[in-house]
Design a protein around this motif. Structure first.
Motif, PDB file in Angstrom:
ATOM      1  N   THR A 448       0.846  -1.277  -0.115  1.00 51.73           N
ATOM      2  CA  THR A 448      -0.040  -0.087   0.063  1.00 51.73           C
ATOM      3  C   THR A 448       0.970   1.378   0.134  1.00 51.73           C
ATOM      4  O   THR A 448       0.323   2.235  -0.318  1.00 51.73           O
ATOM      5  CB  THR A 448      -0.965   0.005   1.104  1.00 51.73           C
ATOM      6  OG1 THR A 448      -0.078   0.176   2.408  1.00 51.73           O
ATOM      7  CG2 THR A 448      -1.959  -1.256   1.267  1.00 51.73           C
ATOM      8  N   GLY A 449       2.323   1.259   0.342  1.00 49.77           N
ATOM      9  CA  GLY A 449       3.187   2.081   0.576  1.00 49.77           C
ATOM     10  C   GLY A 449       3.154   3.074   1.730  1.00 49.77           C
ATOM     11  O   GLY A 449       3.918   3.862   2.039  1.00 49.77           O
ATOM     12  N   ASN A 450       1.924   2.885   2.509  1.00 52.29           N
ATOM     13  CA  ASN A 450       2.202   3.407   3.964  1.00 52.29           C
ATOM     14  C   ASN A 450       1.718   2.587   4.876  1.00 52.29           C
ATOM     15  O   ASN A 450       0.636   2.571   5.698  1.00 52.29           O
ATOM     16  CB  ASN A 450       0.889   4.553   3.761  1.00 52.29           C
ATOM     17  CG  ASN A 450      -0.355   4.004   3.170  1.00 52.29           C
ATOM     18  OD1 ASN A 450      -0.776   2.983   3.076  1.00 52.29           O
ATOM     19  ND2 ASN A 450      -1.528   4.675   3.572  1.00 52.29           N
ATOM     20  N   LEU A 451       2.473   1.302   4.746  1.00 47.68           N
ATOM     21  CA  LEU A 451       2.111   0.386   6.005  1.00 47.68           C
ATOM     22  C   LEU A 451       2.566   1.079   7.114  1.00 47.68           C
ATOM     23  O   LEU A 451       3.352   1.863   7.561  1.00 47.68           O
ATOM     24  CB  LEU A 451       3.375  -0.787   5.543  1.00 47.68           C
ATOM     25  CG  LEU A 451       2.959  -1.705   4.406  1.00 47.68           C
ATOM     26  CD1 LEU A 451       4.095  -2.637   4.123  1.00 47.68           C
ATOM     27  CD2 LEU A 451       1.599  -2.440   4.424  1.00 47.68           C
ATOM     28  N   GLU A 452       1.683   0.453   8.352  1.00 46.03           N
ATOM     29  CA  GLU A 452       1.969   1.060   9.468  1.00 46.03           C
ATOM     30  C   GLU A 452       2.677  -0.148  10.582  1.00 46.03           C
ATOM     31  O   GLU A 452       2.692  -1.380   9.818  1.00 46.03           O
ATOM     32  CB  GLU A 452       0.515   0.963   9.992  1.00 46.03           C
ATOM     33  CG  GLU A 452      -0.196   2.332   9.833  1.00 46.03           C
ATOM     34  CD  GLU A 452       0.268   3.668  10.217  1.00 46.03           C
ATOM     35  OE1 GLU A 452       0.502   4.401   9.492  1.00 46.03           O
ATOM     36  OE2 GLU A 452       0.911   3.611  11.619  1.00 46.03           O
ATOM     37  N   PRO A 453       3.030   0.297  11.518  1.00 43.37           N
ATOM     38  CA  PRO A 453       4.067  -0.945  12.119  1.00 43.37           C
ATOM     39  C   PRO A 453       2.868  -1.848  12.915  1.00 43.37           C
ATOM     40  O   PRO A 453       1.770  -1.702  13.081  1.00 43.37           O
ATOM     41  CB  PRO A 453       4.625  -0.110  13.497  1.00 43.37           C
ATOM     42  CG  PRO A 453       4.401   1.157  13.305  1.00 43.37           C
ATOM     43  CD  PRO A 453       3.456   1.572  12.374  1.00 43.37           C
ATOM     44  N   GLU A 454       3.285  -3.319  12.908  1.00 46.61           N
ATOM     45  CA  GLU A 454       2.694  -4.130  13.555  1.00 46.61           C
ATOM     46  C   GLU A 454       2.868  -4.016  15.137  1.00 46.61           C
ATOM     47  O   GLU A 454       3.783  -3.443  15.445  1.00 46.61           O
ATOM     48  CB  GLU A 454       3.229  -5.807  13.226  1.00 46.61           C
ATOM     49  CG  GLU A 454       3.190  -5.821  11.724  1.00 46.61           C
ATOM     50  CD  GLU A 454       3.763  -7.337  11.484  1.00 46.61           C
ATOM     51  OE1 GLU A 454       3.536  -7.750  10.438  1.00 46.61           O
ATOM     52  OE2 GLU A 454       4.886  -7.633  12.187  1.00 46.61           O
ATOM     53  N   THR A 455       1.728  -4.286  15.953  1.00 39.91           N
ATOM     54  CA  THR A 455       1.849  -3.875  17.176  1.00 39.91           C
ATOM     55  C   THR A 455       1.289  -5.161  17.991  1.00 39.91           C
ATOM     56  O   THR A 455       0.598  -5.993  17.438  1.00 39.91           O
ATOM     57  CB  THR A 455       0.890  -2.733  17.650  1.00 39.91           C
ATOM     58  OG1 THR A 455      -0.475  -3.278  17.448  1.00 39.91           O
ATOM     59  CG2 THR A 455       1.354  -1.486  17.070  1.00 39.91           C
ATOM     60  N   VAL A 456       1.930  -5.349  19.116  1.00 40.65           N
ATOM     61  CA  VAL A 456       1.521  -6.537  20.099  1.00 40.65           C
ATOM     62  C   VAL A 456       1.347  -5.881  21.539  1.00 40.65           C
ATOM     63  O   VAL A 456       2.235  -4.860  22.197  1.00 40.65           O
ATOM     64  CB  VAL A 456       2.260  -7.640  20.261  1.00 40.65           C
ATOM     65  CG1 VAL A 456       3.889  -7.115  20.516  1.00 40.65           C
ATOM     66  CG2 VAL A 456       2.029  -8.910  20.817  1.00 40.65           C
ATOM     67  N   GLN A 457       0.086  -6.306  22.227  1.00 39.92           N
ATOM     68  CA  GLN A 457      -0.172  -5.860  23.546  1.00 39.92           C
ATOM     69  C   GLN A 457       0.265  -7.208  24.476  1.00 39.92           C
ATOM     70  O   GLN A 457      -0.564  -8.250  24.104  1.00 39.92           O
ATOM     71  CB  GLN A 457      -1.387  -5.267  23.836  1.00 39.92           C
ATOM     72  CG  GLN A 457      -1.421  -3.959  23.269  1.00 39.92           C
ATOM     73  CD  GLN A 457      -2.843  -3.188  23.091  1.00 39.92           C
ATOM     74  OE1 GLN A 457      -3.880  -4.069  23.172  1.00 39.92           O
ATOM     75  NE2 GLN A 457      -2.735  -1.872  23.140  1.00 39.92           N
ATOM     76  N   SER A 458       1.035  -7.231  25.383  1.00 44.43           N
ATOM     77  CA  SER A 458       1.173  -8.416  26.164  1.00 44.43           C
ATOM     78  C   SER A 458       1.015  -8.238  27.405  1.00 44.43           C
ATOM     79  O   SER A 458       1.753  -7.070  28.255  1.00 44.43           O
ATOM     80  CB  SER A 458       2.879  -8.756  25.628  1.00 44.43           C
ATOM     81  OG  SER A 458       3.144  -9.795  26.647  1.00 44.43           O
ATOM     82  N   ILE A 459       0.493  -9.339  28.354  1.00 47.99           N
ATOM     83  CA  ILE A 459       0.388  -9.201  29.621  1.00 47.99           C
ATOM     84  C   ILE A 459       1.189 -10.833  29.944  1.00 47.99           C
ATOM     85  O   ILE A 459       0.770 -11.780  29.404  1.00 47.99           O
ATOM     86  CB  ILE A 459      -0.916  -9.040  30.110  1.00 47.99           C
ATOM     87  CG1 ILE A 459      -1.578  -7.875  29.870  1.00 47.99           C
ATOM     88  CG2 ILE A 459      -1.033  -9.469  31.448  1.00 47.99           C
ATOM     89  CD1 ILE A 459      -2.805  -7.658  30.279  1.00 47.99           C
ATOM     90  N   GLU A 460       1.994 -10.513  30.893  1.00 48.98           N
ATOM     91  CA  GLU A 460       2.738 -11.716  31.473  1.00 48.98           C
ATOM     92  C   GLU A 460       2.737 -11.723  32.995  1.00 48.98           C
ATOM     93  O   GLU A 460       2.917 -10.772  33.638  1.00 48.98           O
ATOM     94  CB  GLU A 460       4.085 -11.862  30.984  1.00 48.98           C
ATOM     95  CG  GLU A 460       4.308 -12.017  29.658  1.00 48.98           C
ATOM     96  CD  GLU A 460       5.972 -11.809  29.382  1.00 48.98           C
ATOM     97  OE1 GLU A 460       6.032 -11.700  27.923  1.00 48.98           O
ATOM     98  OE2 GLU A 460       6.710 -11.691  30.142  1.00 48.98           O
ATOM     99  N   ALA A 461       2.283 -13.149  33.408  1.00 51.43           N
ATOM    100  CA  ALA A 461       2.452 -13.201  35.021  1.00 51.43           C
ATOM    101  C   ALA A 461       3.601 -14.420  35.061  1.00 51.43           C
ATOM    102  O   ALA A 461       3.587 -15.426  34.272  1.00 51.43           O
ATOM    103  CB  ALA A 461       1.156 -13.812  35.298  1.00 51.43           C
ATOM    104  N   ALA A 462       4.581 -14.357  35.951  1.00 50.78           N
ATOM    105  CA  ALA A 462       5.691 -15.174  36.030  1.00 50.78           C
ATOM    106  C   ALA A 462       5.980 -15.660  37.435  1.00 50.78           C
ATOM    107  O   ALA A 462       5.861 -14.565  38.481  1.00 50.78           O
ATOM    108  CB  ALA A 462       6.964 -14.580  35.089  1.00 50.78           C
TER     109      ALA A 462
END
Lengths: 640, 325
Positions: A448-462
């Motif tokens: 498309t010529g104006n690609l946006e960044p891929e995003t990830v929202q992450s929640i972790e419990a460790a």
């Protein structure tokens, strides 16, 4: 001539006088000087304390590297829960974490001695031209989970942080030869030394290898490689480190299904690849324990692949060339007993030349500037709060922000709990942004010529625990990742326009145990369970193996014998990408046994036998790439 | 008769009392003449550490009006300096002059400070026990006592049972003390005797064979040239090192007991102004540091997953233990 002799004599006298003076003052200097001795184990040399880290970290240290019997760097990463390791076309290593990738995993950032080796050409890392050698690795720390807040835009799913050994650590000569029953050979030579004044140490490594890969596909490979590291102590507060590398390789390639018609367009041929890498690192420590690290690196890759397509007699130029300059600066300081600040800035300039994919003879460039910060705050005696963020300004996609908040609860010196929430992003590569591929005049794929960044929202419990007097470490992580704006790159040949149209939600658990009751024995086990929910494309689900398991048992005997066995299992999956087929389960059993014999004058010989026993078809991305059982013999000679 | 005896006793008693009164009067008038100390201090004026030590010592000694101090530069030292002079004590801060000072044969209590056992043994090979040949010489060494170091290791972690100790022939006497105390504490001392040229080839095996390495104050082994490789190699095998100086610990040793210049000066001052005869001191000719601090490198400790009490708490526990002994 007289003047030269007199000058030499004077210099010699000065040298002797200075060393003599040091000898008299040595005791007092060592005991009372504030900083005569440089800080050796500085922050960059130390592995992260896992109980206090803001993310789950797998540490593959020197002992584990040696115990694994790994014959290539990527094999070490099979020990990490959630990792997928493969070889595209038999000779292009693939390292992915938690799937969602084709043979060009773009979500894992790889850093070597502080500098990123992320390739702007394909996104991800070109493991076949990595500017280090297995023998020179001191430690690998794998941050499992998104970490853009510390490592920038491409630490989307994880970070592999590789530290090479200090040049002074293994002085002398090391040479080895390895061969297997599949006509693979590798010769290695390394020399390291420390100068008389002990301030300069250097290491030079040379390697030459060739292999024939899988029997049913044309994937012969040969490589000549040179790497070096120079460490220079400049006073008590400053060190300089130089890394240099040069690689020249030839990689045979062809469309992986020899029976397919695509072979006409992607015939058997050799691809010549070369890579040059240079890096300088300046580490400065102040008298009040502030650390400043500055890196500047240069990385150039050139892959020549131009051939005549037989059907239409036209030339297809799959040449790819990339150059990137990377500068980063990081400052760590203690604000008070409870608070510590890490902040920094960086700049990346990259250019790519991809005539076929981008349909242009012009180089495409991009520049990114970033700044980041993290505050570590301790309170109530048992809590650590890490609050950090990164802001990146990308000439093509604008400004983006990646925050992270982590709360660690150290309930006792044996148990720690962690909760993390973070958002990370992956910038589209230049190849994705400018995609405009034609074949025989027909449009194949564009952007498309104006690609946006891929995003990830992450929640972790460790949870991280140390037991049995610190000999047993256990780590459990539960995660929930929401991916948005995934670029539909590599899903299938029918994709005409690259766009941010995909999404997925993955969740699961990872478990890791490391048991070292003494210096002789190691047990390492890792397991990951990952599942995908609400994916926008069915192929995304199959790109993640549900189960992933590894087990290593090793022992070092007192008389020089050493033995190890490993078991690796990955459940069925299918990498994204038109040419990649569904893979059944991967099961492999490795056995290694060897003996190191010592001789006079600090010499030794180590003879080792490694068996890689394929317990299943072990399809490696392509149906004709099925793993063979391999036997390796290696002989190493060391003289210090 | 009884009256005669009582008269005699009474007269004797009176005589004695008068004698005491007279003596007291003399002492009252001339106290300095009776208790004066003449201390000669030898030091290398080119050494900033010896200069600091000297200045601190002079400050402490100035509190005693009975003490006179004579400062001698190392370059000016000669046997003629002490002829026909009344000297009560000699303090030598320059460890390179131990031989020369011994050769002076002044027969007065002599304290050699700012030296290690290993360095001192180059000039006095009979150490630590030279009470016959050097009865007047005492060495206030920088080495920490074995009991204190082993106790620190136990307080850091009970899992450190196998302790690696590297010595040269000059620092080897430390092993006896370490082995004595380790038996009581159920620890195992594994010693490695080597020389400075070969240490870099041995550190790999030593690190693998030990739970922890206790660094002995021998700069032939531990110096700014050898430390980088030793610390990197021991860290690679996750074997911490107990250091003996602030710089060493800052470089990468995990912890250690350290005596500062001020603490050493304080101890020496107490010794100099003490009325206890020299011959009654324990530990042969050696005087171990009495005052100390605990310094730790928490970054290194954390990266090795080792957590232990604060430096203040460790010091308190060690001090309490020593005061009970």
């Amino acid at each position: 001539m007289d003047r030269i002799i007199k000058t030499s004599q004077l210099l010699s006298l000065l040298f002797v006088a200075s060393t003599a003076a040091y000898g008299q003052a040595g005791d007092n200097e060592l005991f009372f000087a504030n900083q005569t001795i440089p800080v050796v184990l500085s922050a960059s040399h130390l592995s992260q304390p896992q109980t206090e880290a803001p993310a789950s970290v797998t540490i593959i240290d020197h002992a584990l590297i040696k115990a694994s019997g790994a014959t290539q760097i990527t094999d070490l990463l099979r020990l990490v829960p959630g990792m997928q390791i493969g070889n595209s076309r038999g000779n292009f290593p693939v390292v992915a974490y938690q799937g969602l990738t084709s043979e060009f995993p773009q979500g894992v950032q790889v850093v070597i001695d502080g500098s990123s080796v992320y390739s702007p050409l394909v996104g991800g890392t070109m493991w076949s031209t990595l500017p280090i050698m297995l023998e020179d690795i001191e430690r690998i720390e794998v941050v499992r989970g998104p970490n853009s807040a510390s490592f920038g835009s491409n630490a989307f799913q994880g970070v592999i942080n590789i530290t090479t050994s200090h040049a002074a650590q293994s002085p002398g000569l090391l040479t080895s030869f390895r061969a297997n029953d599949n006509k693979a050979e590798r010769s290695f030579l390394r020399f390291a030394n420390v100068t008389k004044n002990k301030q300069l140490s250097y290491r030079i490594s040379l390697a030459s290898e060739k292999k024939e890969g899988y029997s049913k596909i044309p994937d012969d490979y040969s490589k000549n490689q040179f790497t070096s590291r120079i460490d220079l102590q400049v006073g008590s507060y400053d060190t300089l480190q130089f890394n240099l590398s040069g690689i020249d390789s030839k990689r045979q390639t062809q469309y992986p299904d020899p029976t397919s018609a695509f072979v006409l367009f992607d015939p058997k041929r050799d691809r010549n690849e070369s890579s040059q890498f240079a890096q300088v690192t300046w580490q400065h420590q102040t008298s009040d324990d502030q650390h400043i690290n500055t890196h500047l690196s240069f990385h150039h890759f050139d892959g020549k692949d131009k051939y005549l397509e037989s059907l239409t007699n036209s030339t297809i130029d799959l040449t790819g060339e990339s150059t990137d300059w990377n500068f980063s600066f990081e400052h760590t300081l203690k604000i008070n007993d409870e608070n510590r600040l890490v902040w920094g800035a960086g700049a990346i300039h990259e250019s790519v030349y991809l005539p076929f994919r981008l349909n242009t003879q012009d180089k495409k460039t991009n520049t990114r500037l970033r700044t980041f910060g993290n505050i570590e705050s301790r309170f109530a005696g048992k809590f650590i709060l890490n609050t950090g963020a990164l802001i990146e300004v990308d000439r093509l996609i604008g400004t983006h922000f990646s925050p992270r908040v982590t709360l660690n609860y150290i309930s006792s010196k044996h148990h720690a709990f962690r909760l993390t929430s973070t958002q990370a992003f992956r910038s589209p590569t230049l190849s994705e942004q400018y995609r405009n591929t034609y074949l025989f005049g027909l449009p194949i794929q564009s952007s498309t010529g104006n690609l946006e960044p891929e995003t990830v929202q992450s929640i972790e419990a460790a949870y991280h625990g140390t037991h049995l007097n610190n000999s047993l470490n256990s780590d459990i992580k539960l995660f929930n990742n929401r991916y948005k704006g995934l670029i539909n790159n590599g899903l299938s040949n029918s994709v005409k326009t690259l766009d941010n149209i995909d999404s997925a939600r993955t969740y699961g658990a990872e478990f890791e145990v490391n048991y070292r009751p003494n210096h002789r024995d190691i047990l390492h086990a890792a397991y990951a369970y990952t599942t995908v929910n609400h994916e926008s494309d069915a192929r995304l689900k199959s790109s993640i193996p549900k189960h992933n398991f590894s087990l290593l048992l090793a022992r070092q005997y007192d008389d020089g014998w050493h033995a190890g066995l490993e078991f690796y299992y990955t459940s069925s999956m299918q990498y994204l990408g038109a040419q990649n087929v569904p893979q059944g389960t991967f099961k492999r059993f490795d056995l290694s046994i060897g003996k190191q014999t010592y001789f006079a004058h600090n010499r030794s010989i180590d003879i080792k036998l490694d068996l890689q026993l394929a317990l299943d078809k072990n399809i490696d991305l392509h149906k004709h790439a099925t793993a063979d059982t391999l036997i390796f013999l290696e002989v190493a000679y060391r003289a210090e | 008769m009884l009256n005669n005896v009582m008269l005699k006793v009474s007269f004797t008693h009176t005589r004695l009392t008068l004698k005491h009164l007279l003596l007291s009067a003399i002492l009252f008038v001339c106290p300095v003449v009776s208790f004066a100390q003449n201390i000669s201090i030898i030091y290398d004026q080119e050494s900033p550490y010896q200069t600091s030590f000297l200045n601190a010592l002079l400050t402490h000694l100035s509190t005693s009006k009975e003490t006179q101090v004579n400062i001698i530069s190392s370059a000016d030292l000669s046997s003629g300096l002490f002829k026909n002079k009344i000297i009560s004590t000699i303090v030598n801060l320059d460890s390179t002059l131990i031989n020369e000072v011994i050769a002076l044969d002044t027969q007065v209590p002599t304290f050699h400070a700012m030296t290690t056992l290993a360095s001192a043994r180059r000039y006095a090979p009979c150490l630590p026990y030279c009470l016959n040949s050097l009865p007047q010489h005492r060495f206030l060494i920088l080495d920490q006592p074995a009991d204190r170091q082993l106790r620190l290791i136990q307080l850091i972690s009970p899992r450190f049972k196998n302790i690696g100790v590297i010595v040269t022939k000059y620092s080897a006497p430390h092993l006896q003390q370490l082995e004595n105390f380790s038996t009581q504490k159920k620890l195992t001392i594994t010693d490695y005797q080597t020389d400075s040229a070969n240490i870099r080839f041995k550190i790999d095996n030593i690190s693998k064979a030990s739970d922890i390495i206790l660094a002995i104050a021998d700069t032939d082994i531990y110096n700014s040239s050898s430390l980088p490789q030793m610390l990197l190699t021991s860290y690679r095998h996750r074997t911490p090192i107990i250091g003996f100086s602030k710089g060493f610990i800052k470089a990468g040793a995990i912890s250690g007991t350290v005596s500062s210049l001020q603490q050493l000066v304080q101890q020496l001052t107490e010794r100099l102004l003490s009325t206890e005869p020299v011959a009654q001191l324990q530990d042969g000719n050696l005087i171990y540091p009495k005052y100390f601090d605990v310094i730790s490198n928490r970054n290194v400790a954390k990266s090795l997953n080792i957590y232990f009490p604060s430096d203040k708490q460790l010091k308190q526990q060690l001090s309490t233990h020593e005061s009970i002994q």
